[in-house]
Design a protein around this motif. Sequence first.
Motif, PDB file in Angstrom:
ATOM      1  N   ARG A 277     -32.926   7.000 144.049  1.00 52.67           N
ATOM      2  CA  ARG A 277     -33.014   7.242 142.775  1.00 52.67           C
ATOM      3  C   ARG A 277     -32.222   8.226 141.456  1.00 52.67           C
ATOM      4  N   GLU A 278     -31.797   9.230 142.292  1.00 57.13           N
ATOM      5  CA  GLU A 278     -30.564   9.815 142.189  1.00 57.13           C
ATOM      6  C   GLU A 278     -28.992   9.534 142.016  1.00 57.13           C
ATOM      7  N   GLN A 279     -29.406   8.557 143.237  1.00 57.52           N
ATOM      8  CA  GLN A 279     -28.032   7.569 142.914  1.00 57.52           C
ATOM      9  C   GLN A 279     -27.782   6.488 142.273  1.00 57.52           C
ATOM     10  N   LEU A 280     -29.516   5.737 142.487  1.00 62.27           N
ATOM     11  CA  LEU A 280     -29.329   4.489 140.742  1.00 62.27           C
ATOM     12  C   LEU A 280     -29.072   5.383 139.226  1.00 62.27           C
ATOM     13  N   VAL A 281     -29.564   6.826 139.357  1.00 60.22           N
ATOM     14  CA  VAL A 281     -29.168   7.298 137.863  1.00 60.22           C
ATOM     15  C   VAL A 281     -27.738   7.337 137.560  1.00 60.22           C
ATOM     16  N   GLN A 282     -27.209   7.748 138.313  1.00 65.09           N
ATOM     17  CA  GLN A 282     -25.478   8.318 138.583  1.00 65.09           C
ATOM     18  C   GLN A 282     -24.899   7.041 138.571  1.00 65.09           C
ATOM     19  N   GLU A 283     -24.943   6.095 139.176  1.00 61.18           N
ATOM     20  CA  GLU A 283     -24.477   4.907 139.175  1.00 61.18           C
ATOM     21  C   GLU A 283     -24.039   3.708 137.921  1.00 61.18           C
ATOM     22  N   THR A 284     -26.015   4.343 137.327  1.00 63.33           N
ATOM     23  CA  THR A 284     -26.150   2.927 136.367  1.00 63.33           C
ATOM     24  C   THR A 284     -25.189   4.021 134.785  1.00 63.33           C
ATOM     25  N   MET A 285     -25.509   5.558 134.754  1.00 64.90           N
ATOM     26  CA  MET A 285     -24.479   6.409 133.454  1.00 64.90           C
ATOM     27  C   MET A 285     -23.281   5.470 133.690  1.00 64.90           C
ATOM     28  N   SER A 286     -22.375   5.750 135.695  1.00 64.53           N
ATOM     29  CA  SER A 286     -20.724   4.836 135.470  1.00 64.53           C
ATOM     30  C   SER A 286     -21.245   3.708 134.464  1.00 64.53           C
ATOM     31  N   TRP A 287     -22.151   3.082 134.737  1.00 64.28           N
ATOM     32  CA  TRP A 287     -21.938   1.508 135.156  1.00 64.28           C
ATOM     33  C   TRP A 287     -21.736   1.210 133.428  1.00 64.28           C
TER      34      TRP A 287
ATOM     35  N   TRP B 223     -25.574   6.791 127.266  1.00 61.20           N
ATOM     36  CA  TRP B 223     -24.428   7.654 127.268  1.00 61.20           C
ATOM     37  C   TRP B 223     -24.009   8.293 126.784  1.00 61.20           C
ATOM     38  N   LEU B 224     -24.738   8.898 125.446  1.00 62.26           N
ATOM     39  CA  LEU B 224     -24.575  10.163 124.342  1.00 62.26           C
ATOM     40  C   LEU B 224     -25.533  11.414 125.480  1.00 62.26           C
TER      41      LEU B 224
ATOM     42  N   SER C  71     -20.923   3.939 130.814  1.00 56.13           N
ATOM     43  CA  SER C  71     -19.105   4.065 130.255  1.00 56.13           C
ATOM     44  C   SER C  71     -18.800   3.617 130.717  1.00 56.13           C
ATOM     45  N   GLY C  72     -18.769   3.080 131.817  1.00 53.37           N
ATOM     46  CA  GLY C  72     -17.522   1.432 132.043  1.00 53.37           C
ATOM     47  C   GLY C  72     -17.545   0.261 131.083  1.00 53.37           C
ATOM     48  N   LYS C  73     -18.523   0.173 130.460  1.00 58.44           N
ATOM     49  CA  LYS C  73     -19.150  -0.711 129.672  1.00 58.44           C
ATOM     50  C   LYS C  73     -17.942  -0.561 128.865  1.00 58.44           C
ATOM     51  N   LEU C  74     -18.593   0.808 127.915  1.00 63.48           N
ATOM     52  CA  LEU C  74     -18.567   1.170 126.652  1.00 63.48           C
ATOM     53  C   LEU C  74     -17.477   1.729 126.717  1.00 63.48           C
ATOM     54  N   THR C  75     -16.079   1.886 127.939  1.00 61.31           N
ATOM     55  CA  THR C  75     -14.684   1.897 127.491  1.00 61.31           C
ATOM     56  C   THR C  75     -14.082   0.768 127.824  1.00 61.31           C
ATOM     57  N   LYS C  76     -14.485  -0.291 128.488  1.00 66.18           N
ATOM     58  CA  LYS C  76     -13.732  -1.608 128.343  1.00 66.18           C
ATOM     59  C   LYS C  76     -14.465  -2.325 127.152  1.00 66.18           C
ATOM     60  N   GLY C  77     -14.699  -2.564 126.267  1.00 68.32           N
ATOM     61  CA  GLY C  77     -15.466  -3.091 124.903  1.00 68.32           C
ATOM     62  C   GLY C  77     -15.357  -1.813 123.747  1.00 68.32           C
ATOM     63  N   ILE C  78     -14.374  -1.007 123.600  1.00 71.47           N
ATOM     64  CA  ILE C  78     -13.464  -0.655 122.746  1.00 71.47           C
ATOM     65  C   ILE C  78     -12.405  -0.780 122.965  1.00 71.47           C
ATOM     66  N   PHE C  79     -12.160  -0.177 124.597  1.00 71.31           N
ATOM     67  CA  PHE C  79     -10.672  -0.252 124.832  1.00 71.31           C
ATOM     68  C   PHE C  79      -9.883  -1.435 125.744  1.00 71.31           C
ATOM     69  N   GLY C  80     -11.077  -2.208 126.554  1.00 69.01           N
ATOM     70  CA  GLY C  80     -10.585  -3.038 126.888  1.00 69.01           C
ATOM     71  C   GLY C  80     -10.089  -2.672 128.689  1.00 69.01           C
TER      72      GLY C  80
ATOM     73  N   PRO D 100     -18.071  16.429 131.120  1.00 70.13           N
ATOM     74  CA  PRO D 100     -18.310  15.687 130.716  1.00 70.13           C
ATOM     75  C   PRO D 100     -16.780  15.632 130.565  1.00 70.13           C
ATOM     76  N   GLY D 101     -15.942  16.151 130.436  1.00 72.55           N
ATOM     77  CA  GLY D 101     -14.579  15.520 130.491  1.00 72.55           C
ATOM     78  C   GLY D 101     -13.898  14.475 131.330  1.00 72.55           C
ATOM     79  N   LYS D 102     -15.161  14.426 132.069  1.00 69.79           N
ATOM     80  CA  LYS D 102     -14.638  13.423 133.939  1.00 69.79           C
ATOM     81  C   LYS D 102     -15.291  12.308 133.086  1.00 69.79           C
ATOM     82  N   ASP D 103     -16.246  11.996 132.468  1.00 71.95           N
ATOM     83  CA  ASP D 103     -16.740  10.407 131.911  1.00 71.95           C
ATOM     84  C   ASP D 103     -15.815   9.617 130.867  1.00 71.95           C
ATOM     85  N   PRO D 104     -15.092   8.467 132.108  1.00 71.41           N
ATOM     86  CA  PRO D 104     -14.609   7.529 131.534  1.00 71.41           C
ATOM     87  C   PRO D 104     -13.667   7.159 130.300  1.00 71.41           C
TER      88      PRO D 104
END
Length: 221
Positions: free
Chosen positions: A64-74, A116-117, A76-85, A126-130
């Motif tokens: 479950r912990e891996q799922l939570v961590q990777e969901t949050m990373s995923w 994400w928030l 953040s990646g979607k947000l990054t790509k959606g705004i900045f490419g 938090p500084g490591k968030d993409p």
Amino acid sequence: MTESVSEHSSANKRRRNPEQTRESILLVAGKLMAKDGPEGLSVSKVAQLAGVNRGTAYHHFKTREQLVQETMSWVSGKLTKGIFGSPEDPIKLDPHEATEKLARFAMEYPDFARVWLFEIMTSKEPGKDPFWSRFLKNLEYYIGAGLAKPDIDREVYAVIMLVGTVMWPVWARAKTSDKKELEQLTQRFIKEVMRLSLHGSLIPEKFSNLDEASEYLKEVK
């Protein structure tokens, strides 16, 4: 993305390649986290809602912990790509374009924005968030290029802007579900953020399109 978690299971039982399966699991997990928080997440529950075999889900996410961590990373990646490419795209992004992309993403995908928030609020680093890192780099570009005031507290500015962007869709959707009205509320947010930026943090005369921006802002009055 307004479909419910249960509606997403319409894709259940159909064949997927491993990457599609993982994507489907993370999509449902993101929606579930936005609704119930990380404590409401489990690999078996997400597998059921995503229409994925339980064993297959555990093959992708052992705990479950891996799922939570990777969901949050995923997310953040979607947000990054959606705004900045893509990461290869240059940091430079027009302030109005960045504001509009961010506001529209948050309005269209409020569940992802909330996840994400939550990640930022609970992270010890938090500084490591993409997305957070990319947002600050974009702000640093404006400062370094002499386009923004050098004494900006970039972290305070970023928190104010991003928290406001995530909260506005919550406020807007509490008022209406009508698409036309939501678009109007999105435009209101974009205009007010631009007003605050152009008369607070940015240096107006540094932007060649400020005459257009000034006319644009007059529409709010």
